[in-house]
Design a protein around this motif. Structure first.
Motif, short mmCIF file in Angstrom:
data_model
loop_
_atom_site.label_atom_id
_atom_site.label_comp_id
_atom_site.label_asym_id
_atom_site.label_seq_id
_atom_site.Cartn_x
_atom_site.Cartn_y
_atom_site.Cartn_z
N ASN A 196 32.92 31.72 26.00
CA ASN A 196 33.53 30.94 27.08
C ASN A 196 34.58 29.99 26.50
O ASN A 196 34.24 28.92 25.99
CB ASN A 196 32.44 30.15 27.82
CG ASN A 196 33.02 29.34 28.96
OD1 ASN A 196 34.21 29.44 29.26
ND2 ASN A 196 32.19 28.53 29.60
N PRO A 197 35.87 30.36 26.59
CA PRO A 197 36.92 29.50 26.01
C PRO A 197 37.39 28.41 27.00
O PRO A 197 38.36 27.72 26.73
CB PRO A 197 38.05 30.49 25.72
CG PRO A 197 37.82 31.63 26.64
CD PRO A 197 36.41 31.62 27.11
N MET A 198 36.68 28.29 28.14
CA MET A 198 37.11 27.30 29.16
C MET A 198 36.12 26.16 29.32
O MET A 198 36.23 25.36 30.24
CB MET A 198 37.28 28.01 30.51
CG MET A 198 38.42 28.99 30.49
SD MET A 198 38.31 30.16 31.83
CE MET A 198 36.87 31.08 31.39
N LYS A 199 35.15 26.08 28.42
CA LYS A 199 34.10 25.06 28.54
C LYS A 199 34.68 23.68 28.21
O LYS A 199 35.26 23.47 27.15
CB LYS A 199 33.00 25.42 27.53
CG LYS A 199 31.76 24.58 27.62
CD LYS A 199 30.74 25.21 26.70
CE LYS A 199 29.73 24.20 26.27
NZ LYS A 199 28.94 24.69 25.15
N SER A 200 34.54 22.74 29.15
CA SER A 200 35.05 21.38 28.93
C SER A 200 33.93 20.49 28.40
O SER A 200 32.75 20.79 28.55
CB SER A 200 35.55 20.80 30.25
OG SER A 200 36.58 21.61 30.75
N LYS A 201 34.32 19.37 27.85
CA LYS A 201 33.34 18.40 27.35
C LYS A 201 32.66 17.70 28.54
O LYS A 201 33.33 17.31 29.49
CB LYS A 201 34.06 17.38 26.46
CG LYS A 201 33.08 16.45 25.80
CD LYS A 201 33.78 15.55 24.82
CE LYS A 201 32.69 14.70 24.18
NZ LYS A 201 33.24 13.66 23.35
#
Length: 610
Positions: A539-544
């Motif tokens: 998942n390259p869209m995971k935000s903090k």
């Protein structure tokens, strides 16, 4: 009408980057083709954008210069074997060839390909050792190599007794003395006029002409270029096209007759035997057809064209980002464009698939098909391209055969062991290995084309960018069995959106990334190379997560390694059988052919069970 000037028709043969187009520029200047104050571009013969960028000649182009009362028609030939379909036909238009070799690199495999064709047609060669002022020049050894090459190509005694000149195309001089460092190209002009025979053709016979090049003009329609083999042709004369079996293809009139003056095509009223002309007026006639007066029934013998060895699937772009950058996205547009390409480029074969959404395009090599794709994306097309596959054949016993290539590699001595080991893994056979001076080794292999797909990028990494690899189609021979493919798996996006720096930072440990933050991505798109052999969905869209808690040291600025950006050829060579390259006017993306992960699993299980 003034009497025609005495004619000489020559072709220039040289390997990529040996200075051929620069030499032609100087021939133009010193013959007075360009006015003193005329602004001209460097490498004037490379007229196409791709040719200028890559520094290679893709399309053969005739031109003409006048010198001391002689007209010299010069044909610039492609130096790369992938464009060999051009070469074979072009040589039938000329009576002599200039073989241009670099004073350091010597005769290369692509030079061998074109020279072999020229000598087989009985053309008289003039050898020009170019870049004679190079500090690492070794002109004596290079001349011996050229002689050995001619012997190996079965040159006759007259061809082996070739004249030699030493030149610097960039500085505009040629001489019989290898130590000369100034002068003009006059010795070369004199040698062309003296050594190359004038066309010995019958001007009084009925008109006949072999079409060797084909292009389209918005005003004139189909334009055929070639040499008039016999007789004369006036504008509006009746003509007809006949194929290799003597069957009439169409009947028409010569609506336009053009000849070459410098870089321009100029209309003329009459052409005669020996002239290289462009002819308009026919709509069906193609390359290798004979165009002649109505009374001619026997076609001119045409050189057969070597078969395609590689095929790729060109499909409609069906990714979620389709249609955002290009304006030519439908299968009908792609089909029309490919059919137009196949019409003018006879080395290419286009086959439509049953579902009408994709086309198999077969050609002579990755470079040739890469040039077609690059040209199409610049015209606004969007495409999905599959991994190249070789075209297999069968021998007389029904056994499977595959294309082999001669591979000549020049590397620094320290990398030769790595190169030999990698090539042997790809089922290549070592045929020759010798030092080539200056701490370099020249290694020659006979390798199946299948094993070379995707190797070039790895080769450049292994040799730290210093290695030079040249390939040339050699033969069809017995099938070599399974060859190992790419060793690493890929990182696949499990969703659609924009890449986030925070997520990419944690994925850097997994392998090499191909995307940067804020880049648009979609489910099934390949965003990097896995460090392990398996494919991995990430998942390259995971935000903090934003919380009230602060932690020491965790909020440091994210420092990402720059992503690996691939060129079109590198991307095509990199992908595996179940992957595709999405090509649009602004982007090159890698993706899985089946984007849905569940469908992908089903397809791989089905493949395992068969």
């Amino acid at each position: 009408m003034s009497a025609p000037l005495p004619l000489r028709n020559i072709a220039i043969i040289a390997h990529v980057d040996h200075g051929k187009t620069t030499l032609v520029d100087q021939l133009f200047r010193q013959s007075g083709t360009f006015r003193e104050n005329q602004r001209i571009e460097e490498r004037a013969m490379d007229s196409n954008d791709l040719e200028k960028e890559r520094g290679i000649t893709i399309l053969a182009k005739p031109t003409s210069i006048e010198w001391n009362g002689h007209r010299i028609n010069i044909v610039d030939t492609p130096g790369h074997a992938d464009f060999g379909a051009e070469v074979e036909r072009i040589l039938s238009m000329v009576d002599g060839v200039i073989l241009l070799v670099d004073s350091s690199e010597g005769a290369m495999p692509q030079t061998k390909f074109v020279t072999g064709k020229a000598l087989g047609l009985g053309l008289k060669p003039i050898v020009v050792v170019n870049k004679i002022d190079r500090p690492d020049g070794r002109h004596a050894e290079v001349l011996d190599e050229v002689f050995d090459l001619f012997v190996s190509l079965d040159a006759n005694d007259e061809q082996l007794d070739f004249p030699t000149l030493y030149a610097s195309g960039r500085n505009g001089y040629a001489s019989y003395d290898p130590d000369a460092r100034e002068g003009t190209l006059t010795p070369l002009f004199e040698k062309i006029v003296e050594h190359v025979p004038a066309p010995n053709l019958d001007v009084d016979a009925p008109f006949s002409f072999l079409a060797t090049l084909l292009d389209r003009d918005n005003f004139m329609g189909r334009v055929l270029t070639g040499r008039v083999q016999s007789g004369k042709l006036k504008v509006n004369d009746p003509i007809r096209a006949i194929d290799a079996d003597g069957k009439v293809i169409e009947v028409g009139r010569a609506s336009k007759v053009l000849t070459f003056r410098g870089l321009d095509r100029v209309p003329v009223d009459e052409a005669r035997a020996g002239d290289i002309i462009a002819l308009a007026g026919l709509e069906k006639a193609t390359v290798a057809n004979t165009i002649a007066s109505p009374e001619v029934t026997v076609p001119i013998k045409a050189q057969p064209i070597d078969p395609p060895t590689l095929a790729m699937r060109f499909a409609v772009n069906d990714s979620p980002l389709a249609g955002r950058e290009g304006d030519k996205v439908t299968s009908r547009m792609i089909r029309d464009r490919l059919m137009r390409e196949a019409e003018t480029n006879v080395a290419i074969r286009v086959t439509e698939s049953a579902d009408k959404d994709s086309f198999e395009v077969a050609g002579r090599g990755e470079l040739q098909l890469g040039v077609v794709i690059e040209t199409m994306r610049r015209e606004g097309f969007e495409l999905g391209i599959s991994r190249p596959r070789v075209l297999f054949g069968t021998d007389e016993n029904g056994g499977r055969t595959e294309p082999y290539e001669t591979v000549v590699i020049d590397v620094d001595d320290e990398f030769s062991g790595t190169v030999v080991e990698k090539m042997q893994r790809r089922k290549a056979e070592l045929t020759d290995m010798r030092p080539s001076g200056s701490g370099k080794t020249r290694i020659t292999f006979s390798a199946p084309s299948r094993g070379l797909i995707g190797y070039h990028g790895e080769f450049l990494s292994d040799t730290r960018g210093t290695g030079i690899m040249n390939r040339l189609f050699e033969k069809y021979d017995s099938h070599k069995g399974a060859i190992e493919g790419r060793l690493n798996g890929v990182l696949i996006s499990n969703g659609t959106g924009e890449a986030v720096g925070y997520a990419l930072n944690s994925l850097e440990d997994r392998g090499i990334l191909f995307v940067k933050p804020q880049e648009k991505i979609y489910e099934g798109m390949i965003i990097g190379e896995n460090a392990k052999p398996d494919d991995l969905e990430v998942n390259p869209m995971k935000s903090k997560q934003l919380t009230n808690f602060r932690s020491t040291g965790k909020d440091d600025a994210i420092r990402l390694t720059p992503p690996k950006v691939m060129t079109l050829e590198q991307a095509i060579a990199y992908i595996d059988d179940d992957e595709m390259v999405e090509v649009t006017p602004q982007s090159i993306r890698l993706r899985k052919a089946i984007l849905d992960p569940n469908e992908r699993k089903k397809a791989s299980r089905k493949k395992e069970n068969t």
